[in-house]
Design a protein around this motif. Sequence first.
Motif, mmCIF file in Angstrom:
data_model
loop_
_atom_site.group_PDB
_atom_site.id
_atom_site.type_symbol
_atom_site.label_atom_id
_atom_site.label_comp_id
_atom_site.label_asym_id
_atom_site.label_seq_id
_atom_site.Cartn_x
_atom_site.Cartn_y
_atom_site.Cartn_z
ATOM 1 N N SER A 1 0.850 -1.257 -0.048
ATOM 2 C CA SER A 1 0.075 0.072 0.050
ATOM 3 C C SER A 1 0.825 1.283 -0.101
ATOM 4 C CB SER A 1 -0.912 0.047 1.302
ATOM 5 O OG SER A 1 -1.666 -1.163 1.134
ATOM 6 N N CYS A 2 0.237 2.380 -0.633
ATOM 7 C CA CYS A 2 1.147 3.537 -0.764
ATOM 8 C C CYS A 2 -0.183 4.494 -0.234
ATOM 9 C CB CYS A 2 1.734 3.724 -2.079
ATOM 10 S SG CYS A 2 2.456 5.556 -2.051
ATOM 11 N N ALA A 3 0.326 5.229 0.791
ATOM 12 C CA ALA A 3 -0.727 6.304 1.259
ATOM 13 C C ALA A 3 -0.138 7.782 0.988
ATOM 14 C CB ALA A 3 -0.660 6.249 2.870
ATOM 15 N N ALA A 4 -1.132 8.395 0.037
ATOM 16 C CA ALA A 4 -0.474 9.808 -0.447
ATOM 17 C C ALA A 4 -1.331 10.914 0.467
ATOM 18 C CB ALA A 4 -0.534 9.809 -1.806
ATOM 19 N N SER A 5 -0.491 12.087 0.524
ATOM 20 C CA SER A 5 -1.206 13.304 0.959
ATOM 21 C C SER A 5 -0.241 14.411 0.351
ATOM 22 C CB SER A 5 -0.699 13.195 2.560
ATOM 23 O OG SER A 5 0.429 13.059 2.927
ATOM 24 N N GLY A 6 -0.875 15.588 0.377
ATOM 25 C CA GLY A 6 -0.219 16.968 -0.095
ATOM 26 C C GLY A 6 -0.327 16.874 -1.273
ATOM 27 N N LEU A 7 -1.176 16.134 -2.184
ATOM 28 C CA LEU A 7 -1.357 16.294 -3.664
ATOM 29 C C LEU A 7 -2.889 15.912 -3.858
ATOM 30 C CD1 LEU A 7 0.241 13.379 -5.598
ATOM 31 C CD2 LEU A 7 -0.527 13.278 -3.377
ATOM 32 N N THR A 8 -3.445 16.296 -5.076
ATOM 33 C CA THR A 8 -4.828 15.895 -5.524
ATOM 34 C C THR A 8 -4.423 14.514 -5.985
ATOM 35 O OG1 THR A 8 -5.524 18.387 -6.008
ATOM 36 C CG2 THR A 8 -7.000 16.771 -6.903
ATOM 37 N N PHE A 9 -4.735 13.581 -5.361
ATOM 38 C CA PHE A 9 -4.414 12.192 -5.693
ATOM 39 C C PHE A 9 -4.824 11.915 -7.190
ATOM 40 C CE2 PHE A 9 -2.586 8.190 -5.026
ATOM 41 C CZ PHE A 9 -3.490 7.154 -4.971
ATOM 42 N N ASP A 10 -5.909 11.914 -7.285
ATOM 43 C CA ASP A 10 -6.598 11.524 -8.569
ATOM 44 C C ASP A 10 -6.127 12.115 -9.764
ATOM 45 O OD1 ASP A 10 -9.987 12.330 -8.422
ATOM 46 O OD2 ASP A 10 -8.148 13.613 -8.188
ATOM 47 N N ASP A 11 -5.533 13.560 -9.667
ATOM 48 C CA ASP A 11 -5.028 13.968 -10.842
ATOM 49 C C ASP A 11 -3.857 13.184 -11.431
ATOM 50 O OD1 ASP A 11 -5.414 17.597 -10.075
ATOM 51 O OD2 ASP A 11 -6.738 16.082 -10.813
ATOM 52 N N TYR A 12 -3.003 12.406 -10.626
ATOM 53 C CA TYR A 12 -1.617 11.980 -11.028
ATOM 54 C C TYR A 12 -1.675 10.344 -11.254
ATOM 55 C CZ TYR A 12 -0.139 16.409 -9.299
ATOM 56 O OH TYR A 12 -0.028 17.709 -9.307
ATOM 57 N N SER A 13 -1.088 10.056 -12.499
ATOM 58 C CA SER A 13 -0.705 8.615 -12.629
ATOM 59 C C SER A 13 0.165 8.195 -11.504
ATOM 60 C CB SER A 13 -0.137 8.211 -13.725
ATOM 61 O OG SER A 13 1.077 9.083 -13.913
ATOM 62 N N MET A 14 0.586 6.806 -11.173
ATOM 63 C CA MET A 14 1.073 6.567 -9.849
ATOM 64 C C MET A 14 1.848 5.118 -10.434
ATOM 65 S SD MET A 14 0.181 8.616 -7.209
ATOM 66 C CE MET A 14 0.941 7.528 -6.171
ATOM 67 N N GLY A 15 2.795 4.907 -9.754
ATOM 68 C CA GLY A 15 3.811 3.651 -10.221
ATOM 69 C C GLY A 15 4.295 3.136 -8.865
ATOM 70 N N TRP A 16 4.746 1.664 -9.235
ATOM 71 C CA TRP A 16 5.457 1.147 -8.203
ATOM 72 C C TRP A 16 6.698 0.784 -8.938
ATOM 73 C CZ3 TRP A 16 4.721 0.462 -3.301
ATOM 74 C CH2 TRP A 16 3.283 0.577 -2.624
ATOM 75 N N ASN B 1 -3.977 8.264 -14.365
ATOM 76 C CA ASN B 1 -4.799 9.220 -13.245
ATOM 77 C C ASN B 1 -6.224 8.704 -13.239
ATOM 78 O OD1 ASN B 1 -5.159 10.171 -15.630
ATOM 79 N ND2 ASN B 1 -4.709 12.403 -15.038
ATOM 80 N N ARG B 2 -7.099 9.684 -12.867
ATOM 81 C CA ARG B 2 -8.696 9.588 -12.428
ATOM 82 C C ARG B 2 -8.910 8.114 -12.323
ATOM 83 N NH1 ARG B 2 -9.162 14.751 -11.424
ATOM 84 N NH2 ARG B 2 -8.447 15.920 -13.365
ATOM 85 N N SER B 3 -9.617 7.410 -12.956
ATOM 86 C CA SER B 3 -10.315 6.170 -12.583
ATOM 87 C C SER B 3 -9.160 4.775 -12.835
ATOM 88 C CB SER B 3 -11.532 5.633 -13.744
ATOM 89 O OG SER B 3 -10.918 5.734 -15.086
ATOM 90 N N GLY B 4 -8.051 5.077 -13.289
ATOM 91 C CA GLY B 4 -7.013 4.204 -13.438
ATOM 92 C C GLY B 4 -7.221 3.138 -14.598
ATOM 93 N N GLY B 5 -7.868 3.409 -15.406
ATOM 94 C CA GLY B 5 -8.229 2.743 -16.751
ATOM 95 C C GLY B 5 -7.064 2.170 -17.395
ATOM 96 N N SER B 6 -5.963 2.876 -17.143
ATOM 97 C CA SER B 6 -4.808 2.342 -18.044
ATOM 98 C C SER B 6 -3.742 1.697 -16.949
ATOM 99 C CB SER B 6 -4.210 3.352 -18.917
ATOM 100 O OG SER B 6 -5.217 3.709 -19.801
ATOM 101 N N THR B 7 -3.265 0.640 -17.277
ATOM 102 C CA THR B 7 -2.350 0.080 -16.288
ATOM 103 C C THR B 7 -1.277 -0.627 -17.157
ATOM 104 O OG1 THR B 7 -3.409 -2.066 -16.322
ATOM 105 C CG2 THR B 7 -4.097 -0.549 -14.526
ATOM 106 N N TYR B 8 -0.150 -0.712 -16.727
ATOM 107 C CA TYR B 8 1.234 -1.066 -17.410
ATOM 108 C C TYR B 8 1.968 -1.994 -16.355
ATOM 109 C CZ TYR B 8 6.153 -1.393 -18.413
ATOM 110 O OH TYR B 8 7.353 -1.710 -18.625
ATOM 111 N N TYR B 9 2.399 -2.975 -16.941
ATOM 112 C CA TYR B 9 3.120 -4.249 -15.888
ATOM 113 C C TYR B 9 4.493 -4.260 -16.832
ATOM 114 C CZ TYR B 9 -1.163 -4.612 -13.495
ATOM 115 O OH TYR B 9 -2.529 -4.486 -12.846
#
Length: 132
Positions: A21-36, A53-61
């Motif tokens: 898990s990655c808990a985020a703060s200090g940003l408008t979370f859903d504006d940004y793509s995220m990665g591991w 970003n947003r609904s997370g409809g695009s994922t890369y592995y």
Amino acid sequence: QVRLVESGGGSVQSGGSLRLSCAASGLTFDDYSMGWFRQAPGQEREGVSCISNRSGGSTYYTDSVKGRFTISRDNAKNTLYLQMNSLEPEDTAMYYCAAGPRYSLLSSVSYACRTASGFRNWGQGTQVTVSS
């Protein structure tokens, strides 16, 4: 100030599972793509999985984790997840969460994940160790 805090790492045997898990703060979370991303000792950092970003409809592995890992995001909780199943010793590494560009398209997310381009905010990491 952007803060990303990873949790969920640990030591498991080959074939086991972990959920990061990655808990985020200090940003408008859903504006940004995220990665591991992950980095093993003596190796270069690798983009493991990224989500748009947003609904997370695009994922890369990355190829080595396809079919075993699943990335997801809960925008209501400002949290990014990585479900890791069928873990292998080769998955042993420090895993980092990062906030990326405001991308929604798979092509953009994929390129950014492979190169870490635009990922400016990083967590401290959580260690994953898989024994055979």
